[in-house]
Each structure stands twice: as structure tokens, then as C-alpha cells.
Design a protein around this motif. Sequence first.
Motif, PDB file in Angstrom:
ATOM      1  N   THR A 111       0.829  -1.198   0.000  1.00 43.12           N
ATOM      2  CA  THR A 111       0.000   0.000   0.000  1.00 43.12           C
ATOM      3  C   THR A 111       0.868   1.254   0.000  1.00 43.12           C
ATOM      4  O   THR A 111       0.626   2.189  -0.767  1.00 43.12           O
ATOM      5  CB  THR A 111      -0.922   0.006   1.235  1.00 43.12           C
ATOM      6  N   ASP A 172     -10.448   0.133   8.638  1.00 50.05           N
ATOM      7  CA  ASP A 172      -9.621   0.084   7.429  1.00 50.05           C
ATOM      8  C   ASP A 172      -9.069   1.439   7.002  1.00 50.05           C
ATOM      9  O   ASP A 172      -8.437   1.535   5.947  1.00 50.05           O
ATOM     10  CB  ASP A 172     -10.364  -0.587   6.258  1.00 50.05           C
ATOM     11  N   VAL A 270      -2.349  -5.873   0.773  1.00 46.61           N
ATOM     12  CA  VAL A 270      -1.926  -6.731   1.883  1.00 46.61           C
ATOM     13  C   VAL A 270      -1.036  -7.858   1.371  1.00 46.61           C
ATOM     14  O   VAL A 270      -1.333  -8.489   0.360  1.00 46.61           O
ATOM     15  CB  VAL A 270      -3.144  -7.307   2.627  1.00 46.61           C
ATOM     16  N   TYR A 272       1.661 -11.288   2.690  1.00 46.41           N
ATOM     17  CA  TYR A 272       2.071 -12.222   3.731  1.00 46.41           C
ATOM     18  C   TYR A 272       3.375 -12.891   3.300  1.00 46.41           C
ATOM     19  O   TYR A 272       3.755 -12.855   2.124  1.00 46.41           O
ATOM     20  CB  TYR A 272       1.009 -13.305   3.934  1.00 46.41           C
ATOM     21  N   THR A 311       1.760 -10.404  -2.316  1.00 47.87           N
ATOM     22  CA  THR A 311       0.320 -10.149  -2.348  1.00 47.87           C
ATOM     23  C   THR A 311      -0.349 -11.327  -3.050  1.00 47.87           C
ATOM     24  O   THR A 311       0.319 -12.186  -3.632  1.00 47.87           O
ATOM     25  CB  THR A 311       0.017  -8.854  -3.119  1.00 47.87           C
ATOM     26  N   ASP A 419      -0.016  -3.522   6.549  1.00 45.94           N
ATOM     27  CA  ASP A 419      -0.448  -4.336   5.409  1.00 45.94           C
ATOM     28  C   ASP A 419       0.584  -5.392   5.043  1.00 45.94           C
ATOM     29  O   ASP A 419       0.256  -6.370   4.368  1.00 45.94           O
ATOM     30  CB  ASP A 419      -0.720  -3.437   4.194  1.00 45.94           C
ATOM     31  N   ASN A 420       1.834  -5.208   5.443  1.00 46.27           N
ATOM     32  CA  ASN A 420       2.863  -6.234   5.267  1.00 46.27           C
ATOM     33  C   ASN A 420       2.829  -7.099   6.529  1.00 46.27           C
ATOM     34  O   ASN A 420       3.616  -6.924   7.451  1.00 46.27           O
ATOM     35  CB  ASN A 420       4.229  -5.580   5.072  1.00 46.27           C
ATOM     36  N   ARG A 421       1.895  -8.016   6.570  1.00 46.27           N
ATOM     37  CA  ARG A 421       1.460  -8.634   7.827  1.00 46.27           C
ATOM     38  C   ARG A 421       2.551  -9.361   8.608  1.00 46.27           C
ATOM     39  O   ARG A 421       2.468  -9.481   9.822  1.00 46.27           O
ATOM     40  CB  ARG A 421       0.296  -9.594   7.535  1.00 46.27           C
TER      41      ARG A 421
END
Length: 469
Positions: A111, A172, A270, A272, A311, A419-421
Motif C-alpha cells: 500500500t 480500514d 496486503v 504475507y 500479495t 499491510d505487510n502482515r
Amino acid sequence: MKKAIEKLREIWGNKWVRFSVVSLIYVLWFVVWTRNLLWLLGVAVIYDIYISKYINRLWLDRYRAYKKDHKAFRKAMEWVEALLFAVVVVVPLKIYFFGMYVIPSSSMERTLLTGDYIFVSKLHYGPKMPNTPLSFPFVQNTLPLTETTPSYLEWIQWPYKRLAGRDIVRNDDVVVFNFPEGDTVALGSITVKDEYGRSTDTDVSTTSYYELLRSLGREKVYSDLKVMYRPVDKRENYIKRCVAVAGDTIQVIDGNVFVNGRQQQNIPGVQYIYLVSVTSPIGNRAFERLGINTEEVGYSPEAGRYTMPLTAEGVELLKSLPEVKEIVRYINRIPGESIFPHDPARYPWTEDIFGPLWVPKAGTTVPLTLENLPLYERIIRNYEGNTLEVNRTDGTIYINGTPATDYTFKMDYYFMMGDNRHNSADSRFWGFVPEDHIEGKASFVWLSITPGKNIFTGIRWDRMFRGIH
């Protein structure tokens, strides 16, 4: 039309008209909006500027005459006047309307990227008035060219006050806030030894003070580092996505966020960590073509496997490479003390398996027990200014010296996540964000420069003036 313009100029040329208009704007802004009658004293200054001109005759005329006759003094004062003008104009804009921030890390990728310069609206949630008004302008907490010298004086401390805004923090939203665990910081470096006994100095300035206490112990932290307290408005600025607001219940199941029992809406940015098994190494050009940050890519030749943030779109693109055999999303199932509330015996949570956790709401009363005290202890003591003690013999909880079996929250709280979990230090690690820490809503990227490059070679033109959603 020409006559109308001339008539307006004639009206504006009247000193009483100018005084009235400027005074009205001033009163609406500084008195009505801020709800502070002391600002009415400024009307006397405006009256003198437009009507009486007493200060002009007493001091300014002499100052202008002296400056005109002394060249060196005139040159020096031109710089001083320019600086004062910048402070008088820019500081109110920064307090009441907007802030400019740069993204220092990858916690919000994709993001927001490292090197993005963002515009933050303070009107959205309402401007927060300074807690520490005596401070050096345009810096957050340390003086320029220093690492530990505070840029503020704590002689005056104002209570939390927020002016009326046009909206509230919603699920959000991408929000800028003061780092809650930044109330205390440990600055400096510590000497650590590797497995071969070699000593190296490690800078810990970016590590949470409370994390250092858990890992090093209080004695080492206070003997080897400089420990400082910072007021709310002088804590570091963080930016995350608000995944849960006051009154919500949040739960993370296998990395997926659920709020009040419903899965969070799809957010394209987002990403992971994934385990990518390959038949042969992937070239860096392929990573760059796919928009993958190579600094976050790890590779094990023995296992023939990469670990990398992706993503959902990135996963599909990576599958198209012939050397890729399998892509599996990483899920951490091993609880640890670094995860909020730092009590794995009672709350065996990880960043991927977390909750359910209720987010405190102002005016709501909850029962207090030794079981749930770790969830609210920091709120009661650090954020809402109470003393908190526990009699370990009989389990009685004392708040401000009085036995307590429940607690009523004074403020709303929020739960923030990057967002970069798997590469984000957020509420999963340090808990709730109080409402008095909220700075503003991230609006758009106004400049973006690739890290390691300059403004001439590194501008990412495709990100300029991109809205933040």
C-alpha cells in the motif's frame, strides 16, 4: 465588472472593514474552534495592527529606520524575519490542517512503499492540540544533528484536547499516530557476542524499550543505555491500518483478520510471507519485474526454498515462473512473549493466531480479574494515568489505592495492523492505540523516491499524488 472590483477595493481599503473581517476569521478559528477564550487577547493585537498602530509608532518605525541605515544588521534581520515568517505561517498549518511524513520502513507494503512522502489530513479526525507547546519547530523529539538531546521543554504540559473534525476513525482507515510504547525509549547501543564469542555493538534505538526489558532485563537496559520519557505528542509517528475500532472484537485466524465475526474486506496491498519451493534459483530481475522487494527475500540453497512477502496477485504471477514448484503461505503457530499481552501462559497467541480480543470503548465498564488484567494493565496505568497494584497474596487489584473489581475506560482505543502482515510491528505486539495518540488520516502520496537514490534519479513517477485507500 470593473466598477464592482473598484468598489470592493474601496471597501477593503477602509481600516475598520479590514479589522472587522480579520477579527471575525481570527475569532472563529482561534476562539470558537479551539474553545479557548484566552485567544481573545489576540483581537487587541489585530486592533493595534489595523487601527491604533501603537506598536508601529513605539517600536517598528525605529526598527525600520535602524535597519535601513545599517547594512549588516539589515542582512541579518532579513534572514531572521524570513525564519519567523515561516514559523508563524507553517506551524499553525502543521498543527491545525496537515502534516507531511515519510515512510521509513516496509511495514505497509505494498500500500505504501519505503520512501513515500505522504500528506496527512488533521482536519479529518480533528486537529490534536499540542501537549508540549515549548518545542523546537519542524522536528519530532530530538534537536537537529543530535540523537539524544530533546527538542522540547516539559515546563508546560497541556491536557489532551482535540478540535472538531469532519469524521471519526473508521475500520480500514490508514492512520498516522504516536507510537504508544514510545512513552519510554532506550537510546544507544549494546555489546553482544555471537556464537564464536566475537563482540559487536548493536544500535537499539529502533527497538521498543519494553521489548528490551523483556529480552535484556531492567538492570542491563539502565546500566548500558540512556533511558528517556517522552510526552504523547513527542513520541515517534507510526502509520498503520486501523483494522478494529472501539467496541469491536478482533480475531486473527491463520493470518486472516476477523472483526465482529466477519472477515476483513479484501485489501489489494496486503501481503504475507510465503514459502516458495524452486527447482533452481530465481534471478533478481524476475523479482524486480514482479515488484518483489529483494531486501525481504530469503533463500535456503539446501532446502531449495525462498521466503518472501507476496500479495495475492504476486502469488499468481510467481506461479507462472517455470522454476517454481510450490507456494505455501507461512503461518506462525508458536506463541511467544513478544506478542501482546506478553503472557503466553494465559494468552498463547501469535501474529497469525490472535484473539478474540475486545477493543476498549470510552464509558464501557469491564470486570477486572487477574486473568484479564494483562489486557488492560497498560491502559489503566500508562494511558489513563492511574496507579495500579496487585496483592499477590489474595489477588486483590488496587487502582489509585482502592480495591477494584471493575474498570470504566476514559478513552476510545484502536487496533492497528500493517499491510505487510509478517513484517510489521503493530498492535499484535504492543496492544491498543489510545485516541489521544491519533494524529490524522493518510490522504495521498505527494512524492516517492526509491531508497538509496536521489530526487533526480529515484523519483517513482507512477506513485505521485496517488490516493491512499
